[in-house]
Design a protein around this motif. Sequence first.
Motif, PDB file in Angstrom:
ATOM      1  N   ALA A   1       0.844  -1.185   0.000  1.00 51.54           N
ATOM      2  CA  ALA A   1       0.000   0.000   0.000  1.00 51.54           C
ATOM      3  C   ALA A   1       0.884   1.241   0.000  1.00 51.54           C
TER       4      ALA A   1
ATOM      5  N   PRO B   1      -1.325   8.166  -0.998  1.00 52.37           N
ATOM      6  CA  PRO B   1      -2.119   7.873  -2.187  1.00 52.37           C
ATOM      7  C   PRO B   1      -2.082   8.989  -3.231  1.00 52.37           C
ATOM      8  N   GLN B   2      -2.030  10.246  -2.790  1.00 55.46           N
ATOM      9  CA  GLN B   2      -1.987  11.358  -3.739  1.00 55.46           C
ATOM     10  C   GLN B   2      -0.733  11.289  -4.612  1.00 55.46           C
TER      11      GLN B   2
ATOM     12  N   GLU C   1       0.958   8.523  -5.365  1.00 57.74           N
ATOM     13  CA  GLU C   1       0.806   7.378  -6.268  1.00 57.74           C
ATOM     14  C   GLU C   1      -0.101   7.724  -7.447  1.00 57.74           C
TER      15      GLU C   1
ATOM     16  N   ASP D   1      -1.949   0.323  -6.312  1.00 56.77           N
ATOM     17  CA  ASP D   1      -2.721   0.036  -5.116  1.00 56.77           C
ATOM     18  C   ASP D   1      -3.046   1.327  -4.371  1.00 56.77           C
ATOM     19  N   LEU D   2      -4.222   1.362  -3.802  1.00 57.50           N
ATOM     20  CA  LEU D   2      -4.618   2.459  -2.912  1.00 57.50           C
ATOM     21  C   LEU D   2      -5.152   1.845  -1.625  1.00 57.50           C
TER      22      LEU D   2
ATOM     23  N   PHE E   1      -9.043   4.873   1.568  1.00 48.56           N
ATOM     24  CA  PHE E   1      -8.796   6.116   0.828  1.00 48.56           C
ATOM     25  C   PHE E   1     -10.055   6.468   0.017  1.00 48.56           C
TER      26      PHE E   1
ATOM     27  N   ARG F   1     -11.371   7.952  -2.968  1.00 49.50           N
ATOM     28  CA  ARG F   1     -10.932   8.389  -4.296  1.00 49.50           C
ATOM     29  C   ARG F   1     -11.791   9.552  -4.779  1.00 49.50           C
TER      30      ARG F   1
END
Length: 162
Positions: A25, A29-30, A32, A151-152, A156, A158
């Motif tokens: 993971a 996330p931003q 990625e 992967d997130l 998270f 989205r």
Amino acid sequence: MTIVKTLSVAAIVILLSGCAMNDHAPKNPQVEISRAKALTQRAELAAVRLLPKSDVKDIKQLSKGTFLRCSNGYQWSGRTRAALSDGVDGATAQMQLAVAAEKRGDDVSEDIVLTGDKRYSITTEQGVLLLVTVWDEGRAIELNSASPCFDLPSDFDRPRTF
């Protein structure tokens, strides 16, 4: 007894480091998503640049894309449309782009869409998928794209577009 303790400690350290290394993971996330978007948009533009410069009148790349589900998580999906110069045949430009992509080492295949038109699927060496179709009655080439899967975290939220 000291050997047993030393081996036990070593085993625990190895197991813990293995767990840390297997955490797929992303930390952020931003970051990625931004990486996937940038990679994909660069691939779109690089593909358009395979056409002779004089054949392309204008390039419009969407600033935002959407998310698709894939086997390992998500893909960032975008689009670029290249308006062709007057007198340039869309089907010929589409084929030239596919041939040039194959020459540079991309995986290229063709199929027929429901409308009966030809579509080329190009997968770049970086794993970006580009679907190349003729658009606007042959006056433009459209590249719909999808990044490699990423992967997130499950928690998270989205955004609808990014």
